[in-house]
Structures are given as C-alpha cells and as structure tokens.
Design a protein around this motif. Structure first.
Motif, short mmCIF file in Angstrom:
data_model
loop_
_atom_site.label_atom_id
_atom_site.label_comp_id
_atom_site.label_asym_id
_atom_site.label_seq_id
_atom_site.Cartn_x
_atom_site.Cartn_y
_atom_site.Cartn_z
N GLY A 74 -27.54 27.93 -23.16
CA GLY A 74 -26.57 26.88 -23.46
C GLY A 74 -26.59 25.71 -22.50
O GLY A 74 -25.85 24.74 -22.70
N ILE A 75 -27.42 25.79 -21.45
CA ILE A 75 -27.50 24.71 -20.46
C ILE A 75 -28.79 23.93 -20.66
O ILE A 75 -29.88 24.51 -20.70
CB ILE A 75 -27.45 25.28 -19.03
N ASP A 76 -28.66 22.63 -20.79
CA ASP A 76 -29.83 21.76 -20.84
C ASP A 76 -30.04 21.20 -19.43
O ASP A 76 -29.29 20.34 -18.98
CB ASP A 76 -29.59 20.62 -21.83
N PRO A 77 -31.05 21.67 -18.71
CA PRO A 77 -31.23 21.25 -17.32
C PRO A 77 -31.66 19.79 -17.18
O PRO A 77 -31.70 19.27 -16.07
CB PRO A 77 -32.32 22.20 -16.80
N THR A 78 -31.98 19.14 -18.30
CA THR A 78 -32.32 17.72 -18.22
C THR A 78 -31.10 16.82 -18.21
O THR A 78 -31.22 15.62 -17.98
CB THR A 78 -33.23 17.31 -19.40
N VAL A 79 -29.92 17.41 -18.45
CA VAL A 79 -28.66 16.64 -18.43
C VAL A 79 -27.94 16.95 -17.12
O VAL A 79 -27.60 18.10 -16.85
CB VAL A 79 -27.76 17.02 -19.62
N PRO A 80 -27.70 15.95 -16.29
CA PRO A 80 -27.04 16.22 -15.00
C PRO A 80 -25.61 16.70 -15.18
O PRO A 80 -24.94 16.38 -16.17
CB PRO A 80 -27.09 14.87 -14.28
N SER A 81 -25.17 17.49 -14.22
CA SER A 81 -23.83 18.09 -14.24
C SER A 81 -23.03 17.58 -13.04
O SER A 81 -23.56 17.47 -11.92
CB SER A 81 -23.96 19.61 -14.17
N MET A 82 -21.75 17.31 -13.25
CA MET A 82 -20.87 16.89 -12.16
C MET A 82 -20.88 17.89 -11.02
O MET A 82 -20.98 17.53 -9.85
CB MET A 82 -19.43 16.71 -12.67
N ALA A 83 -20.75 19.18 -11.38
CA ALA A 83 -20.68 20.23 -10.35
C ALA A 83 -21.97 20.33 -9.56
O ALA A 83 -21.97 20.50 -8.34
CB ALA A 83 -20.35 21.57 -11.01
N ARG A 84 -23.10 20.20 -10.25
CA ARG A 84 -24.38 20.35 -9.56
C ARG A 84 -24.73 19.11 -8.74
O ARG A 84 -25.38 19.22 -7.70
CB ARG A 84 -25.48 20.70 -10.57
N ILE A 85 -24.30 17.94 -9.19
CA ILE A 85 -24.46 16.73 -8.38
C ILE A 85 -23.67 16.88 -7.09
O ILE A 85 -24.16 16.59 -5.99
CB ILE A 85 -24.00 15.47 -9.17
N TYR A 86 -22.44 17.36 -7.20
CA TYR A 86 -21.59 17.55 -6.01
C TYR A 86 -22.19 18.61 -5.10
O TYR A 86 -22.15 18.48 -3.86
CB TYR A 86 -20.18 17.93 -6.46
N ASP A 87 -22.75 19.66 -5.70
CA ASP A 87 -23.43 20.69 -4.92
C ASP A 87 -24.55 20.07 -4.09
O ASP A 87 -24.73 20.40 -2.91
CB ASP A 87 -23.99 21.75 -5.87
N TYR A 88 -25.29 19.16 -4.68
CA TYR A 88 -26.38 18.48 -3.96
C TYR A 88 -25.81 17.66 -2.81
O TYR A 88 -26.37 17.65 -1.70
CB TYR A 88 -27.16 17.59 -4.93
N PHE A 89 -24.70 16.97 -3.04
CA PHE A 89 -24.09 16.18 -1.96
C PHE A 89 -23.74 17.07 -0.77
O PHE A 89 -23.84 16.63 0.38
CB PHE A 89 -22.80 15.51 -2.45
N SER A 100 -21.96 4.38 -14.74
CA SER A 100 -23.05 4.56 -15.69
C SER A 100 -23.77 5.89 -15.45
O SER A 100 -24.13 6.59 -16.41
CB SER A 100 -24.05 3.40 -15.56
N ILE A 101 -23.95 6.25 -14.19
CA ILE A 101 -24.60 7.53 -13.87
C ILE A 101 -23.76 8.70 -14.37
O ILE A 101 -24.27 9.62 -15.03
CB ILE A 101 -24.84 7.64 -12.35
N TYR A 102 -22.47 8.69 -14.08
CA TYR A 102 -21.62 9.82 -14.46
C TYR A 102 -21.37 9.87 -15.97
O TYR A 102 -21.04 10.93 -16.50
CB TYR A 102 -20.31 9.79 -13.69
N SER A 103 -21.52 8.73 -16.65
CA SER A 103 -21.34 8.75 -18.10
C SER A 103 -22.43 9.56 -18.79
O SER A 103 -22.28 9.95 -19.95
CB SER A 103 -21.32 7.32 -18.65
N LYS A 104 -23.52 9.84 -18.09
CA LYS A 104 -24.61 10.63 -18.65
C LYS A 104 -24.39 12.13 -18.41
O LYS A 104 -25.20 12.96 -18.84
CB LYS A 104 -25.95 10.20 -18.03
N THR A 105 -23.32 12.48 -17.73
CA THR A 105 -22.95 13.89 -17.55
C THR A 105 -21.91 14.24 -18.60
O THR A 105 -21.65 13.48 -19.53
CB THR A 105 -22.36 14.13 -16.14
N SER A 106 -21.28 15.40 -18.44
CA SER A 106 -20.21 15.80 -19.37
C SER A 106 -18.93 15.03 -19.12
O SER A 106 -17.96 15.16 -19.87
CB SER A 106 -19.95 17.30 -19.25
N ALA A 107 -18.90 14.21 -18.07
CA ALA A 107 -17.70 13.43 -17.75
C ALA A 107 -17.60 12.22 -18.67
O ALA A 107 -18.58 11.74 -19.23
CB ALA A 107 -17.75 12.98 -16.30
#
Length: 273
Positions: free
Chosen positions: A10-25, A211-218
């Motif tokens: 159910g996860i498309d790894p080509t679509v960035p995630s808010m949680a995983r972006i924050y994890d990277y930070f 614009s970047i976050y609009s490409k996530t589920s946000a």
C-alpha cells in the motif's frame, strides 16, 4: 530504505511522506529516495533563507521532551500522541517512564511505515499502544475502543499534536480539530501543540516549500504565529511562557538549545480548567 521491496503493502515509495521527510531531518534512516530528495530541497531552501531545517526539527523534538517531562512531573499519567512520526531517540513513552513507569501512552499515525516500526519497538510494552488514525477525523481517534480501553477519561490526559497542524491549510478544519480535542479532555487535561512559523521567511521561498509538501499526503503547509494559534486554546489556561518559539519554552541546560531568533516552530502547553 531504498528498494521497492522494502515498502509495506500500500506504500508507493516514489511519493514522499511527511513523516519520512521529518525522519530524514532528524538523522533517521527510515526513508526512501523520494523522501530524501524532498527533504534536501527543503534543506536547500532553508539555507538560502538563513536557517537549517534540521536544527529546527531538533529544537522541536527537544520541546516535545521538555513538555512531556513537565507534565509527567506534574502528575499526568496518560499521553495521547497524534501524528507520532517514526521512532527516534527520547520517544514519549521513554521520557514518561523515566518519571512514571506505570504511565500509559498511545501513539497514533496514518503512515504504515510509522506503524510497523512503532509496533516493533513497543512489542514488549503493554502500557503503550500503537494504532492507525488520521487527525482529519479526530473523533474517530478519540472514540476508538482501544483508546477508550487504554485511557481513563475521568483522569488527566495530555494530547500531543507536534509539528502537524501546519499541514492543514483550511482554517475551519483546524478549528474543528482542536475544538474536538479540547472537548475530549477532562478537567486537568492538557493540549500540547507545536506549529511551523517563521516571521522572516521570504514568501517566494515559502511557496517553494508549500509546493514540495503538496506532493505528499499533506494539503500543503501554512505558517501560523502566536496570534493565529491562540484561538485554538480557547477555554484553556496557557502555561507560562505562553505561545513562544519552541526554543524559548522552559529551556533546559541538558538539551539542544537551538536559536530562538531563527526558530521555525512555535509551541505551547495549555491546561483545561
């Protein structure tokens, strides 16, 4: 993580995630190339604007730890963390249990990868549960039988909503969410919020981030300052020092201090009378 095979169903790894972006930070490894690419773009925009988003994320995490410690030391023994994010150092249950080993914690998130990692971490911790839920529908979270069984809603509960509300761009929606959370709290309960805000970011740069976050589920991202956040604590008593940069909320010498003059988040803790 880098391979398609590592993504849960159910996860498309080509679509960035808010949680995983924050994890990277925060220096985490539970992210895909799409998340890292989006995160690096946000980091670049921050550098061009005179700040490092990774430092801001650390400061926000330190605020969470301080707020949880303060409330546990004040006697709160129930914590509902909505929008948990991927496990990192000093997670809520770990901070609380240093003070009150019998405290009960519930983590709620809508990202399947967050749920997988959190459940693995907490397999041997009966006082802490993990469940899927979406802050867009706060009543469903609060009415979930597992939440009702886990917590005693006649006793103080702290609801934590950290670095999440800024992903809701519709003001009426945010007001409805926070009103539902406030109404669910018993007397003596607390609402803890942090929210993206910078008084200095250039509007063109802010548009790039949106614009970047609009490409996530946000829906996107919107900054709200202290005046805009104040109504979300209607009927509650703000703990001192009020709604302030997270670095300025009861700082401690044993934590990452950050720089309040370059803060990217404001935070507050409020008590329901």
């Amino acid at each position: 993580m880098s391979d398609m095979e590592q993504a849960p169903a159910g996860i498309d790894p080509t679509v960035p995630s808010m949680a995983r972006i924050y994890d990277y930070f925060l220096g985490g490894k539970d992210n895909f190339p799409s998340d890292r690419a989006a995160a690096e773009e946000v980091i670049r925009i921050g550098r061009e604007s005179g700040y490092d988003i990774r430092e801001l994320a650390r400061a926000n995490r330190a605020f969470l730890v301080r707020a949880v410690r303060e409330l546990a030391e004040a006697g709160v023994r129930q914590f509902l963390d909505i929008g948990t994010g991927l496990p990192t150092q000093e997670n809520v249950h770990q901070v609380v249990k240093e003070i009150a080993p019998d405290a009960r914690v519930a983590y709620v998130d809508n990202d399947p990868i967050v749920l997988v990692h959190a459940r693995a971490l907490l397999a041997d911790s009966p006082e802490t549960i993990v469940l899927e839920g979406d802050l867009r529908r706060p009543k469903e979270i609060l009415d979930d039988p597992r939440i009702r069984d886990h917590f005693d809603f006649t006793q103080p509960i702290a609801i934590l909503v950290l670095a999440l509300l800024h992903f809701f761009t519709d003001e009426d929606s945010v007001r409805g969410i926070t009103a539902t959370l406030r109404d669910a709290l018993p007397s003596g309960g607390y609402l803890v919020v942090s929210h993206a805000y910078s008084a200095t970011i250039d509007e063109d740069k802010a548009d790039e981030v949106r614009s970047i976050y609009s490409k996530t589920s946000a829906d996107g991202i919107v900054h709200r300052g202290p005046a805009a956040l104040a109504p979300h604590f209607d009927g509650m008593e703000l703990l001192e020092p009020g709604i302030v940069p997270v670095e300025s909320w009861r700082p401690r010498d044993d934590q990452y201090p950050g720089d309040p003059s370059r803060s990217g988040y404001v935070g507050a803790v409020a008590r329901k009378p």
